[in-house]
Design a protein around this motif. Structure first.
Motif, mmCIF file in Angstrom:
data_model
loop_
_atom_site.group_PDB
_atom_site.id
_atom_site.type_symbol
_atom_site.label_atom_id
_atom_site.label_comp_id
_atom_site.label_asym_id
_atom_site.label_seq_id
_atom_site.Cartn_x
_atom_site.Cartn_y
_atom_site.Cartn_z
ATOM 1 N N LEU A 150 0.801 -1.223 0.000
ATOM 2 C CA LEU A 150 0.000 0.000 0.000
ATOM 3 C C LEU A 150 0.834 1.273 0.000
ATOM 4 N N THR A 151 1.950 1.264 0.707
ATOM 5 C CA THR A 151 2.715 2.487 0.951
ATOM 6 C C THR A 151 3.102 3.256 -0.310
ATOM 7 N N PRO A 152 3.569 2.606 -1.377
ATOM 8 C CA PRO A 152 4.006 3.384 -2.540
ATOM 9 C C PRO A 152 2.864 3.901 -3.425
ATOM 10 N N LEU A 153 1.639 3.499 -3.155
ATOM 11 C CA LEU A 153 0.532 3.853 -4.050
ATOM 12 C C LEU A 153 0.090 5.300 -3.857
ATOM 13 N N PRO A 154 -0.368 5.963 -4.925
ATOM 14 C CA PRO A 154 -0.996 7.278 -4.761
ATOM 15 C C PRO A 154 -2.203 7.162 -3.837
ATOM 16 N N ALA A 155 -2.491 8.203 -3.086
ATOM 17 C CA ALA A 155 -3.529 8.147 -2.045
ATOM 18 C C ALA A 155 -4.870 7.669 -2.593
ATOM 19 N N ALA A 156 -5.293 8.203 -3.747
ATOM 20 C CA ALA A 156 -6.608 7.844 -4.287
ATOM 21 C C ALA A 156 -6.682 6.363 -4.644
ATOM 22 N N VAL A 157 -5.575 5.809 -5.152
ATOM 23 C CA VAL A 157 -5.540 4.383 -5.489
ATOM 24 C C VAL A 157 -5.458 3.551 -4.219
ATOM 25 N N ARG A 158 -4.626 3.972 -3.286
ATOM 26 C CA ARG A 158 -4.442 3.223 -2.037
ATOM 27 C C ARG A 158 -5.774 3.069 -1.290
ATOM 28 N N ARG A 159 -6.545 4.165 -1.211
ATOM 29 C CA ARG A 159 -7.823 4.084 -0.488
ATOM 30 C C ARG A 159 -8.809 3.183 -1.213
ATOM 31 N N ARG A 160 -8.721 3.115 -2.524
ATOM 32 C CA ARG A 160 -9.602 2.208 -3.265
ATOM 33 C C ARG A 160 -9.201 0.752 -3.046
ATOM 34 N N VAL A 161 -7.919 0.487 -2.946
ATOM 35 C CA VAL A 161 -7.467 -0.869 -2.628
ATOM 36 C C VAL A 161 -7.965 -1.255 -1.234
ATOM 37 N N ILE A 162 -7.847 -0.331 -0.294
ATOM 38 C CA ILE A 162 -8.331 -0.590 1.068
ATOM 39 C C ILE A 162 -9.834 -0.833 1.052
ATOM 40 N N ARG A 163 -10.565 -0.040 0.308
ATOM 41 C CA ARG A 163 -12.022 -0.216 0.222
ATOM 42 C C ARG A 163 -12.369 -1.608 -0.308
ATOM 43 N N GLY A 164 -11.704 -2.024 -1.398
ATOM 44 C CA GLY A 164 -11.967 -3.346 -1.973
ATOM 45 C C GLY A 164 -11.625 -4.458 -1.004
ATOM 46 N N TRP A 165 -10.519 -4.275 -0.263
ATOM 47 C CA TRP A 165 -10.107 -5.274 0.733
ATOM 48 C C TRP A 165 -11.140 -5.372 1.854
ATOM 49 N N LEU A 166 -11.634 -4.234 2.321
ATOM 50 C CA LEU A 166 -12.650 -4.234 3.378
ATOM 51 C C LEU A 166 -13.937 -4.913 2.916
ATOM 52 N N LEU A 167 -14.385 -4.561 1.709
ATOM 53 C CA LEU A 167 -15.611 -5.174 1.175
ATOM 54 C C LEU A 167 -15.439 -6.684 1.016
ATOM 55 N N GLY A 168 -14.269 -7.088 0.527
ATOM 56 C CA GLY A 168 -14.000 -8.508 0.345
ATOM 57 C C GLY A 168 -13.957 -9.269 1.663
ATOM 58 N N VAL A 186 -2.069 3.115 7.738
ATOM 59 C CA VAL A 186 -0.939 2.922 6.829
ATOM 60 C C VAL A 186 -0.028 4.152 6.819
ATOM 61 N N VAL A 187 -0.612 5.339 6.636
ATOM 62 C CA VAL A 187 0.195 6.542 6.380
ATOM 63 C C VAL A 187 0.416 7.401 7.620
ATOM 64 N N ASP A 188 -0.350 7.175 8.685
ATOM 65 C CA ASP A 188 -0.190 7.982 9.895
ATOM 66 C C ASP A 188 -0.223 7.057 11.110
ATOM 67 N N TRP A 189 0.598 6.033 11.050
ATOM 68 C CA TRP A 189 0.595 4.993 12.077
ATOM 69 C C TRP A 189 1.346 5.463 13.320
ATOM 70 N N HIS A 190 0.664 5.522 14.449
ATOM 71 C CA HIS A 190 1.313 5.847 15.720
ATOM 72 C C HIS A 190 0.753 4.964 16.843
ATOM 73 N N GLY A 191 0.407 3.722 16.476
ATOM 74 C CA GLY A 191 -0.038 2.754 17.461
ATOM 75 C C GLY A 191 -1.511 2.810 17.793
ATOM 76 N N GLN A 192 -2.301 3.535 16.983
ATOM 77 C CA GLN A 192 -3.737 3.658 17.282
ATOM 78 C C GLN A 192 -4.450 2.317 17.139
ATOM 79 N N GLY A 193 -5.594 2.215 17.817
ATOM 80 C CA GLY A 193 -6.376 0.990 17.796
ATOM 81 C C GLY A 193 -7.089 0.783 16.480
ATOM 82 N N GLY A 194 -7.808 -0.324 16.405
ATOM 83 C CA GLY A 194 -8.520 -0.673 15.181
ATOM 84 C C GLY A 194 -9.674 0.275 14.892
ATOM 85 N N VAL A 195 -10.098 0.251 13.644
ATOM 86 C CA VAL A 195 -11.197 1.095 13.168
ATOM 87 C C VAL A 195 -12.437 0.229 12.992
ATOM 88 N N ALA A 196 -13.509 0.574 13.676
ATOM 89 C CA ALA A 196 -14.760 -0.163 13.511
ATOM 90 C C ALA A 196 -15.349 0.145 12.142
#
Length: 227
Positions: A150-168, A186-196
């Motif tokens: 995910l890290t090297p992807l442009p933001a708009a593409v990265r979020r779409r990959v994440i969306r597809g992964w979540l739906l799947g 992915v891009v602002d990781w500082h140990g935060q918890g999971g996202v509902a």
């Protein structure tokens, strides 16, 4: 409202028997949909509006003004059914139709509905192109997702990959805000918890979280007091 709309689509799905369904959405409906998406801040996918063809749903009148369809019915001697909800000011869409759009037309000198519809078309083309790029990045439904992918992807593409992964992985009804919160893992990781994210069962919630160098989906039971 949304529940009534969902019920109508369920009824159409049951009645169509495999045939396509022609819906009477007009250019005015499209303009209202774009304004609703703008007001909710729900991202380009929402502002892109309705598709002319989204099998089995087809909208052949999406480029035609509502006034024209009404005049055509009058000329042909057809009695169209007027949904009483269309005049109920408790609904946001009705106020957009009767108050906001007429005011915008007045302030901006006309052509607003057509301009909003053009905006929807342009955004839909861009969204389809970005979705196509994201679809080439293969993710396995339910499996962990490598941060390095995910890290090297442009933001708009990265979020779409994440969306597809979540739906799947079982998520549904995702909002732009939720997808961006997972993107922050992915891009602002500082140990935060999971996202509902929506998609859990009756007594559990679905989460997307980060574990070392992967994104992972997990479920947690809903506490009795939360139900």
């Amino acid at each position: 409202g949304p529940p009534a709309r969902a019920a109508r689509y369920r009824a159409l799905e049951e009645a169509r028997r495999g045939a396509p369904v022609l819906l009477a959405h007009t250019l005015d409906d499209q303009a209202e949909t774009v304004l609703l998406g703008l007001g909710r801040g729900s991202g380009a996918r929402s502002i892109a509006g309705m598709r002319p063809s989204d099998p089995p749903w087809c909208r052949p009148l999406l480029g035609v003004r509502r006034a024209v369809t009404r005049l055509a019915c009058a000329e042909l001697g057809l009695t169209s059914w007027q949904d009483p909800h269309n005049t109920d000011r408790r609904f946001t869409r009705v106020r957009l139709r009767t108050e906001v759009l007429p005011l915008l037309e007045d302030v901006l000198g006309g052509g607003v509905a057509e301009a909003l519809a053009r905006t929807a078309t342009a955004l839909r083309e861009d969204t389809d192109a970005l979705d196509g790029i994201a679809a080439r990045i293969v993710t396995v439904p339910g499996a962990d997702l490598d941060i390095a992918v995910l890290t090297p992807l442009p933001a708009a593409v990265r979020r779409r990959v994440i969306r597809g992964w979540l739906l799947g992985g079982g998520a549904n009804g995702l909002t732009d805000k939720q997808i961006r919160a997972v993107d922050d893992l992915v891009v602002d990781w500082h140990g935060q918890g999971g996202v509902a994210v929506p998609g859990g069962l009756a007594r559990e919630r679905l989460f997307a979280g980060r574990r070392k160098d992967v994104l992972t989906l997990y479920r947690e039971p809903v506490a009795e007091r939360q139900r």
